[in-house]
Design a protein around this motif. Sequence first.
Motif, PDB file in Angstrom:
ATOM      1  N   ALA A 106       0.833  -1.208   0.000  1.00  0.00           N
ATOM      2  CA  ALA A 106       0.000   0.000   0.000  1.00  0.00           C
ATOM      3  C   ALA A 106       0.864   1.254   0.000  1.00  0.00           C
ATOM      4  O   ALA A 106       0.567   2.221  -0.714  1.00  0.00           O
ATOM      5  N   ARG A 107       1.921   1.247   0.772  1.00  0.00           N
ATOM      6  CA  ARG A 107       2.827   2.394   0.839  1.00  0.00           C
ATOM      7  C   ARG A 107       3.463   2.640  -0.527  1.00  0.00           C
ATOM      8  O   ARG A 107       3.535   3.765  -1.005  1.00  0.00           O
ATOM      9  N   GLY A 110       0.873   3.932  -2.967  1.00  0.00           N
ATOM     10  CA  GLY A 110       0.588   5.338  -2.644  1.00  0.00           C
ATOM     11  C   GLY A 110       1.681   6.266  -3.106  1.00  0.00           C
ATOM     12  O   GLY A 110       1.421   7.365  -3.590  1.00  0.00           O
ATOM     13  N   SER A 111       2.934   5.829  -2.976  1.00  0.00           N
ATOM     14  CA  SER A 111       4.066   6.643  -3.421  1.00  0.00           C
ATOM     15  C   SER A 111       4.053   6.795  -4.924  1.00  0.00           C
ATOM     16  O   SER A 111       4.362   7.845  -5.470  1.00  0.00           O
ATOM     17  N   THR A 113       1.417   6.668  -6.960  1.00  0.00           N
ATOM     18  CA  THR A 113       0.320   7.512  -7.418  1.00  0.00           C
ATOM     19  C   THR A 113       0.471   8.958  -6.964  1.00  0.00           C
ATOM     20  O   THR A 113      -0.108   9.856  -7.559  1.00  0.00           O
ATOM     21  N   ALA A 114       1.245   9.194  -5.906  1.00  0.00           N
ATOM     22  CA  ALA A 114       1.423  10.557  -5.406  1.00  0.00           C
ATOM     23  C   ALA A 114       2.122  11.436  -6.445  1.00  0.00           C
ATOM     24  O   ALA A 114       1.854  12.630  -6.525  1.00  0.00           O
TER      25      ALA A 114
END
Length: 117
Positions: A106-107, A110-111, A113-114
């Motif tokens: 997940a991390r 998320g990175s 897509t950020a």
Amino acid sequence: MFDPVCPTDLTPFRVGDKWAGMIIRCLEGGPRRFSELRVPLRGVTAKVLTQSLRALERDGFVVRTVRSAPARHVEYELTALGRSLIGPLDAACAWAREHWEELLEAREAGSATAGDG
């Protein structure tokens, strides 16, 4: 929790700041001096450790005691309220170990897509 490659901010909750849970763990065995806390918490600066200890003291989790004999020094110790956090910290660490791969995935997602936004 103290492994340098372990992202400690993956634990599901925090008390205070990033370092508070690790400080509580360090004090679990009894009082320690500031310099003794710096050994296992090698990634924290003196300024940030001081701020974290002050916040834990303000919130009633840690007590700061100035000793005068044999040489003047300061010790930090968990209060009863601080000790009451050890069980929840144990549960949070167990949960994080069980879900480690999912948390890392997940991390990473998320990175990735950020940077798209």
